[in-house]
Design a protein around this motif. Structure first.
Motif, PDB file in Angstrom:
ATOM      1  N   LYS A 123     -16.112  13.920 -12.499  1.00 36.95           N
ATOM      2  CA  LYS A 123     -15.821  12.478 -12.421  1.00 36.95           C
ATOM      3  C   LYS A 123     -14.937  12.130 -11.232  1.00 36.95           C
ATOM      4  CE  LYS A 123     -16.106  11.703 -17.382  1.00 36.95           C
ATOM      5  NZ  LYS A 123     -15.402  11.303 -18.591  1.00 36.95           N
ATOM      6  N   LEU A 124     -14.336  13.161 -10.627  1.00 40.47           N
ATOM      7  CA  LEU A 124     -13.325  12.894  -9.595  1.00 40.47           C
ATOM      8  C   LEU A 124     -13.880  12.120  -8.409  1.00 40.47           C
ATOM      9  CD1 LEU A 124     -11.066  16.066  -9.458  1.00 40.47           C
ATOM     10  CD2 LEU A 124     -10.376  13.702  -9.905  1.00 40.47           C
ATOM     11  N   GLU A 125     -15.114  12.461  -8.020  1.00 37.83           N
ATOM     12  CA  GLU A 125     -15.683  11.802  -6.846  1.00 37.83           C
ATOM     13  C   GLU A 125     -15.757  10.294  -7.080  1.00 37.83           C
ATOM     14  OE1 GLU A 125     -19.682  11.772  -4.129  1.00 37.83           O
ATOM     15  OE2 GLU A 125     -19.490  13.327  -5.668  1.00 37.83           O
ATOM     16  N   ARG A 126     -16.251   9.906  -8.261  1.00 41.53           N
ATOM     17  CA  ARG A 126     -16.366   8.485  -8.584  1.00 41.53           C
ATOM     18  C   ARG A 126     -14.979   7.819  -8.641  1.00 41.53           C
ATOM     19  NH1 ARG A 126     -19.211   4.394 -10.536  1.00 41.53           N
ATOM     20  NH2 ARG A 126     -18.182   3.110 -12.105  1.00 41.53           N
ATOM     21  N   LEU A 127     -14.022   8.498  -9.271  1.00 38.18           N
ATOM     22  CA  LEU A 127     -12.675   7.935  -9.386  1.00 38.18           C
ATOM     23  C   LEU A 127     -12.043   7.748  -8.006  1.00 38.18           C
ATOM     24  CD1 LEU A 127     -11.362   9.998 -12.445  1.00 38.18           C
ATOM     25  CD2 LEU A 127     -12.167   7.625 -12.440  1.00 38.18           C
ATOM     26  N   ARG A 128     -12.286   8.707  -7.120  1.00 37.93           N
ATOM     27  CA  ARG A 128     -11.714   8.618  -5.772  1.00 37.93           C
ATOM     28  C   ARG A 128     -12.368   7.503  -4.959  1.00 37.93           C
ATOM     29  NH1 ARG A 128     -11.158  15.192  -5.382  1.00 37.93           N
ATOM     30  NH2 ARG A 128      -9.091  15.241  -6.348  1.00 37.93           N
ATOM     31  N   ARG A 129     -13.651   7.262  -5.228  1.00 37.37           N
ATOM     32  CA  ARG A 129     -14.325   6.166  -4.536  1.00 37.37           C
ATOM     33  C   ARG A 129     -13.732   4.825  -4.989  1.00 37.37           C
ATOM     34  NH1 ARG A 129     -19.497   7.874  -5.459  1.00 37.37           N
ATOM     35  NH2 ARG A 129     -19.731   6.337  -7.100  1.00 37.37           N
ATOM     36  N   ILE A 130     -13.446   4.733  -6.279  1.00 37.21           N
ATOM     37  CA  ILE A 130     -12.836   3.498  -6.805  1.00 37.21           C
ATOM     38  C   ILE A 130     -11.445   3.288  -6.191  1.00 37.21           C
ATOM     39  CG2 ILE A 130     -11.819   2.523  -8.912  1.00 37.21           C
ATOM     40  CD1 ILE A 130     -14.344   3.774 -10.337  1.00 37.21           C
ATOM     41  N   ALA A 131     -10.701   4.388  -6.083  1.00 43.41           N
ATOM     42  CA  ALA A 131      -9.365   4.298  -5.463  1.00 43.41           C
ATOM     43  C   ALA A 131      -9.482   3.843  -4.018  1.00 43.41           C
ATOM     44  CB  ALA A 131      -8.658   5.650  -5.544  1.00 43.41           C
ATOM     45  N   LEU A 132     -10.447   4.411  -3.293  1.00 48.91           N
ATOM     46  CA  LEU A 132     -10.639   4.062  -1.883  1.00 48.91           C
ATOM     47  C   LEU A 132     -10.958   2.572  -1.727  1.00 48.91           C
ATOM     48  CD1 LEU A 132     -11.176   4.711   1.141  1.00 48.91           C
ATOM     49  CD2 LEU A 132     -13.500   5.372   0.491  1.00 48.91           C
ATOM     50  N   GLU A 133     -11.895   2.081  -2.532  1.00 50.86           N
ATOM     51  CA  GLU A 133     -12.280   0.669  -2.429  1.00 50.86           C
ATOM     52  C   GLU A 133     -11.099  -0.238  -2.735  1.00 50.86           C
ATOM     53  OE1 GLU A 133     -14.888  -0.581  -1.076  1.00 50.86           O
ATOM     54  OE2 GLU A 133     -15.504   1.491  -0.716  1.00 50.86           O
ATOM     55  N   ALA A 134     -10.333   0.122  -3.769  1.00 49.07           N
ATOM     56  CA  ALA A 134      -9.176  -0.702  -4.150  1.00 49.07           C
ATOM     57  C   ALA A 134      -8.116  -0.670  -3.057  1.00 49.07           C
ATOM     58  CB  ALA A 134      -8.596  -0.211  -5.483  1.00 49.07           C
ATOM     59  N   CYS A 135      -7.955   0.480  -2.414  1.00 46.41           N
ATOM     60  CA  CYS A 135      -6.982   0.588  -1.316  1.00 46.41           C
ATOM     61  C   CYS A 135      -7.391  -0.296  -0.145  1.00 46.41           C
ATOM     62  CB  CYS A 135      -6.847   2.044  -0.858  1.00 46.41           C
ATOM     63  SG  CYS A 135      -5.913   3.059  -2.006  1.00 46.41           S
ATOM     64  N   LYS A 136      -8.689  -0.279   0.182  1.00 49.05           N
ATOM     65  CA  LYS A 136      -9.170  -1.142   1.257  1.00 49.05           C
ATOM     66  C   LYS A 136      -8.923  -2.606   0.922  1.00 49.05           C
ATOM     67  CE  LYS A 136     -13.101   1.556   3.085  1.00 49.05           C
ATOM     68  NZ  LYS A 136     -14.570   1.602   3.103  1.00 49.05           N
ATOM     69  N   GLN A 137      -9.308  -2.990  -0.292  1.00 48.70           N
ATOM     70  CA  GLN A 137      -9.253  -4.405  -0.666  1.00 48.70           C
ATOM     71  C   GLN A 137      -7.837  -4.947  -0.773  1.00 48.70           C
ATOM     72  OE1 GLN A 137     -11.490  -5.419  -4.217  1.00 48.70           O
ATOM     73  NE2 GLN A 137     -12.124  -7.277  -3.160  1.00 48.70           N
ATOM     74  N   SER A 138      -6.919  -4.078  -1.187  1.00 43.24           N
ATOM     75  CA  SER A 138      -5.560  -4.573  -1.409  1.00 43.24           C
ATOM     76  C   SER A 138      -4.686  -4.405  -0.173  1.00 43.24           C
ATOM     77  CB  SER A 138      -4.928  -3.851  -2.607  1.00 43.24           C
ATOM     78  OG  SER A 138      -4.899  -2.461  -2.386  1.00 43.24           O
ATOM     79  N   GLY A 139      -5.266  -3.837   0.895  1.00 43.47           N
ATOM     80  CA  GLY A 139      -4.508  -3.743   2.139  1.00 43.47           C
ATOM     81  C   GLY A 139      -3.573  -2.552   2.197  1.00 43.47           C
ATOM     82  N   ARG A 140      -3.877  -1.507   1.423  1.00 45.41           N
ATOM     83  CA  ARG A 140      -3.058  -0.296   1.493  1.00 45.41           C
ATOM     84  C   ARG A 140      -3.307   0.426   2.807  1.00 45.41           C
ATOM     85  NH1 ARG A 140      -1.320   1.969  -3.474  1.00 45.41           N
ATOM     86  NH2 ARG A 140      -0.383   3.517  -2.102  1.00 45.41           N
ATOM     87  N   ALA A 141      -2.345   1.255   3.218  1.00 43.00           N
ATOM     88  CA  ALA A 141      -2.522   2.076   4.418  1.00 43.00           C
ATOM     89  C   ALA A 141      -2.490   3.550   4.055  1.00 43.00           C
ATOM     90  CB  ALA A 141      -1.435   1.775   5.437  1.00 43.00           C
ATOM     91  N   GLN A 142      -2.290   3.822   2.774  1.00 45.78           N
ATOM     92  CA  GLN A 142      -2.291   5.206   2.308  1.00 45.78           C
ATOM     93  C   GLN A 142      -3.217   5.287   1.108  1.00 45.78           C
ATOM     94  OE1 GLN A 142       1.553   6.910   1.817  1.00 45.78           O
ATOM     95  NE2 GLN A 142       0.740   8.900   1.201  1.00 45.78           N
ATOM     96  N   LEU A 143      -4.133   6.251   1.138  1.00 46.27           N
ATOM     97  CA  LEU A 143      -5.061   6.412   0.032  1.00 46.27           C
ATOM     98  C   LEU A 143      -4.330   6.858  -1.222  1.00 46.27           C
ATOM     99  CD1 LEU A 143      -8.341   8.161   1.151  1.00 46.27           C
ATOM    100  CD2 LEU A 143      -8.039   5.991  -0.037  1.00 46.27           C
ATOM    101  N   VAL A 144      -4.689   6.289  -2.360  1.00 42.84           N
ATOM    102  CA  VAL A 144      -4.151   6.786  -3.622  1.00 42.84           C
ATOM    103  C   VAL A 144      -4.826   8.114  -3.930  1.00 42.84           C
ATOM    104  CG1 VAL A 144      -3.928   6.348  -6.080  1.00 42.84           C
ATOM    105  CG2 VAL A 144      -3.760   4.454  -4.468  1.00 42.84           C
TER     106      VAL A 144
END
Lengths: 239, 239
Positions: free
Chosen positions: A122-143
């Protein structure tokens, strides 16, 4: 300006590959000379596109600066595995709120009980969700999303942090009494649907964790991490 | 102990009708003499069942006390209408967090734009979601869901409150500088996906609202009310 995460940064040169490369050229229809923001480890690189292909977009760095969007604390959420797709939701919200790392934990009252190998799928999917949320919220560091931890591994991991907080449904001190401040590394442990059993609460406390109460109302296991992270971010001047 | 909401309380006698009556007799298989908690307007009535039928369960009151689960503030969430079913999610979380009332508001950037009559059709479903969340989180007062308000109606409604807070994506003061304390009536205005336009922000401010910033990261419109309500509940000693 479009925002991408990439760790392949060599001096003044950045190489973006994979789906992001295709996305830049095809979906966004960007051209040579266009500017994008590339984020890596909390740093924002203002960059100009030099070449575009479906496989690679290469850029030169025009300027770089630490992002102002990252929190001044290093907050790790240790989340007991909830049912269904709630973990995806929690990861998305944690990214928006500025959490640095999410560690799923298997506790005694988790209903969903995959083994570590099963969870890795499941990790790949969870990491993709984290990546998208980081992009959308303006993060500069990946969760960062870690593999599944046992409760003992969670305790050991939390011991490396300056503050170890466990939200306990049977109550504890207020978050404002936990001595939180900017610059700290903070571990936040949240239960699954059934909360924690007495043995876990005792073990946590004897291991040095501070038990935190989140008020009299019963929060769902996906509400508690959002509420707790919001309060922590507020108390440390990040929200 | 099972928990029900009912306003049909006459001295020492309570009459529960509708689906709750059937639920008590059929699903829960309760018997004469069993005890339940009946909640009304923030008061918890410890009650004993006297008669059970599919249409009515009548109870006698054994004792009553103000609930300890209700917040010491009266927080109304004015929520600009989000897309899809996000309002349902927001209402569920607002109930858990102790919000007293949710007023959906039509702002200029709402993508979903029902007229008031069209929105009224959704109210029954939204109120059922609020009721379920109140039961599950241990509330003693039902969260009220009002019909759709215009932005002007929202402003007028907020003027009746001691604190008028608007979370603004372009920033504002920290929630801790808003002078919140126990006992206050607080209005909290949150935007939809696109936030607020400049004219709305100006109108809000000239009408007496305090603009609040929720940090540097961009929160989704369903995350902002949870984060803001959590911080307000924390600052007023409710979480």
């Amino acid at each position: 300006m479009p925002r991408f995460f990439c760790d392949d940064i060599n001096g003044d040169h950045i190489s973006i590959t994979g789906t992001d490369a295709r996305h830049i050229g095809r979906s966004l229809r960007m051209r040579l000379g266009d500017e994008i923001t590339v984020c890596s480890q909390g740093i924002e690189y203002r960059s100009r596109i030099l070449t575009i292909s479906d496989e690679e977009v290469s850029c030169e760095v025009l300027g770089k600066a630490p992002s102002e969007n990252e929190a001044n604390i290093s907050l790790t959420l240790f989340q007991a595995l909830p049912k269904g797709d709630k973990l995806e939701f929690i990861i998305q919200k944690a990214a928006e709120l500025g959490v640095k790392r999410v560690c799923p934990v298997l506790t005694s009252r988790c209903v969903s009980r995959p083994d570590k190998k099963g969870f890795d799928k499941k990790l790949e999917r969870l990491r993709r969700i984290a990546l998208e949320a980081c992009k959308q919220s303006g993060r500069a560091q990946l969760v960062e999303i870690t593999p599944l931890l046992s409760f003992e591994e969670c305790i050991n991991e939390m011991k490396t942090m300056e503050k170890e907080l466990m939200c306990y449904e049977k109550g504890g001190i207020s978050m404002s009494e936990a001595g939180l401040s900017a610059g700290q590394s903070i571990g936040l442990l949240i239960g699954s649907e059934g909360g924690f059993d007495d043995a876990e609460a005792e073990l946590a406390q004897s291991s040095g964790m501070t038990l935190i109460g989140l008020g009299k109302r019963i929060l769902r296991c996906e509400t508690a991490p959002i509420a707790a992270a919001s309060i922590i971010m507020h108390l440390t001047g990040n929200m």
